[in-house]
Design a protein around this motif. Structure first.
Motif, short mmCIF file in Angstrom:
data_model
loop_
_atom_site.label_atom_id
_atom_site.label_comp_id
_atom_site.label_asym_id
_atom_site.label_seq_id
_atom_site.Cartn_x
_atom_site.Cartn_y
_atom_site.Cartn_z
N ARG A 135 0.84 -1.19 0.00
CA ARG A 135 0.00 0.00 0.00
C ARG A 135 0.88 1.25 0.00
O ARG A 135 1.94 1.28 0.62
CB ARG A 135 -0.92 0.03 1.24
N ILE A 177 -4.25 6.84 -11.39
CA ILE A 177 -4.90 6.20 -10.25
C ILE A 177 -6.31 5.80 -10.65
O ILE A 177 -7.11 6.65 -11.06
CB ILE A 177 -4.95 7.14 -9.03
N PHE A 203 -3.50 10.95 -1.61
CA PHE A 203 -4.26 9.71 -1.79
C PHE A 203 -3.61 8.66 -0.90
O PHE A 203 -2.42 8.39 -1.02
CB PHE A 203 -4.22 9.24 -3.24
N LEU A 206 -3.19 3.20 -1.44
CA LEU A 206 -3.38 2.77 -2.82
C LEU A 206 -2.61 1.47 -3.06
O LEU A 206 -1.52 1.27 -2.51
CB LEU A 206 -2.87 3.84 -3.79
N LEU A 216 -1.76 2.79 -10.00
CA LEU A 216 -2.24 2.52 -8.65
C LEU A 216 -3.77 2.49 -8.66
O LEU A 216 -4.40 3.05 -9.56
CB LEU A 216 -1.74 3.58 -7.67
N SER A 217 -4.32 1.84 -7.65
CA SER A 217 -5.77 1.68 -7.59
C SER A 217 -6.24 1.89 -6.16
O SER A 217 -5.53 1.54 -5.20
CB SER A 217 -6.15 0.29 -8.08
N THR A 218 -7.43 2.45 -6.00
CA THR A 218 -7.95 2.67 -4.66
C THR A 218 -8.33 1.34 -4.01
O THR A 218 -8.60 0.35 -4.67
CB THR A 218 -9.19 3.58 -4.69
N THR A 222 -8.75 3.60 1.14
CA THR A 222 -8.26 4.83 0.51
C THR A 222 -9.09 6.04 0.91
O THR A 222 -10.32 5.98 0.96
CB THR A 222 -8.29 4.69 -1.03
#
Length: 419
Positions: A135, A177, A203, A206, A216-218, A222
């Motif tokens: 993360r 993102i 942010f 992630l 990157l992704s939530t 997040t």
């Protein structure tokens, strides 16, 4: 009955007296279930063996346990009721999750511990060799926010998603993102309405993704911090003010690529070769008009591969199987084709490898027919080669995902168009 110390993977819905030592790995935002409109919060616990288990708080419990559960803190939990996890969310036959109430006992192992503050890292410092369990907290200037779109998974579940593109001084390559589900609403809409050099956003939590090479992704934990504090945030604000023309240039470039002109501009091979890592975006696509002067039959490779990811398989055509590369179930072994060729125009030459979809367009035959003709010795390449060498066609190309992953610029075919 005295609780017995155990590990998360030993718990089932029928376990009664137990005690586990765990770390609260993730704590979600307050969410609302779409069916019952119930407020809930998800918790993800991890024991010392790396086993994980989810927990859930509902309605008033969210506020009641706010000061009890702190991210990244360790707890000893005993006799929390265990509820079965069913359907697609279950990871094993007797999977379960913790609920809190009844005889549950929660003992913080460090009662004085404070919640962790975000540890923002520069975009360039995010390692591309991360795994899905990592993360990251990232601070950036928001350059672009796309409109919300719907993605439906293979299991038929619809998700809302929109991409946010950010930048910072550490790199000339922006970071994408992917924002999912509840965060695509008010939070992302505010970002879109305020996008500009002054919009500095933090942010948190992630996770890495292989989407577009690297992004990157939530996650469920997040959060967006539209007014981040601290030295890093202040330094980024100062840099944004001092480098306002550069930030505006990056914004304009993103908008140009994301919202291309209606007419198709045709570039030359020489113009493509002038592009560099620093001035090329992962989403770019360009048309060039070319021929293939010397197409070679020996450079066509037929094989059987996954209908989802295209990776080679030893299965026979039309067999259903679980692909070890994309981990999808019920993949179908399908004829696939690759073709390496040298394309030219009046300004130069470039080498490309076309994959199944582009090969079908180049040869004007479906992949199944190309595969069948080649494997039975019936493939007549001469008329195809003559057409490719004498008739110009439009080739759309874009950067391979190595650009976002490793900052290596290689161009790959995206589409074929015959006049």
């Amino acid at each position: 009955m005295k609780p017995e110390k155990t590990y998360l993977d030993k718990l089932t819905p029928t376990t009664k007296a137990y005690k586990v030592k765990v770390k609260l790995k993730e704590k979600s935002r307050t969410l609302i279930s779409p069916q019952k409109k119930t407020r809930y919060q998800q918790l993800l616990f991890e024991d010392e063996k790396g086993n994980t288990m989810r927990g859930a708080l509902f309605e008033n419990q969210i506020e009641e346990y706010e000061s009890v559960f702190k991210s990244n803190q360790e707890y000893e939990i005993a006799n929390a009721p265990l509820k079965p996890v069913l359907g697609r969310y279950a990871t094993r036959d007797d999977d379960c999750q913790m609920s809190f109430g009844g005889q549950a006992t929660i003992q913080p192992l460090d009662p004085e511990a404070k919640s962790f503050e975000p540890e923002y890292v520069p975009i360039a410092a995010i390692p591309r060799t991360t795994d899905l369990g990592d993360r990251f907290d990232v601070l950036g200037i928001v350059l672009f926010v796309e409109e919300t779109r719907t993605i439906t998974t293979a299991s038929g579940v619809a998700h809302q998603v929109r991409e946010v593109v950010i930048t910072d001084p550490s790199t000339d390559q922006p970071l994408t993102i992917s924002v999912w589900d509840d965060l695509t609403g008010t939070e992302a809409s505010l970002l879109k309405s305020w996008v500009g050099p002054a919009l500095i956003v933090g942010f948190t939590s992630l996770k890495p993704s292989a989407h577009k090479g690297f992004s990157l992704s939530t996650t469920m934990a997040t959060e967006f911090h539209r007014n981040p504090v601290g030295e890093r945030a202040n330094a980024l604000r100062k840099w944004s003010e001092e480098q306002r023309p550069l930030v505006l240039e990056r914004m304009a470039r993103i908008c140009e690529v994301r919202n291309p002109a209606q007419h198709d501009e045709i570039l030359t091979i020489d113009a493509i070769k002038q592009k560099e890592v620093g001035n090329t975006l992962q989403e770019e696509k360009h048309w060039i008009k070319v021929t293939i002067p010397e197409p070679e039959r020996s450079r066509i490779v037929p094989y059987v591969g996954c209908n989802n990811c295209g990776k080679r398989t030893e299965n026979d055509c039309d067999v259903s199987y679980t692909c070890k590369f994309c981990n999808k179930e019920k993949c179908i072994a399908t004829p696939r084709i690759t073709f390496k060729f040298d394309a030219t125009d009046d300004t130069g030459e470039m080498t490309f490898t076309a994959f199944t979809q582009e090969c079908e367009a180049l040869f004007k035959l479906p992949a199944s027919e190309i595969y069948a003709q080649i494997t039975t010795g019936m493939f007549k390449f001469e008329p195809i080669a003559h057409h490719l060498s004498t008739t110009p066609f439009l080739l759309q190309i874009g950067p391979a995902t190595a650009l976002a992953r490793n900052k290596i610029l290689t161009w790959v075919p995206k589409a074929i168009r015959w006049n």
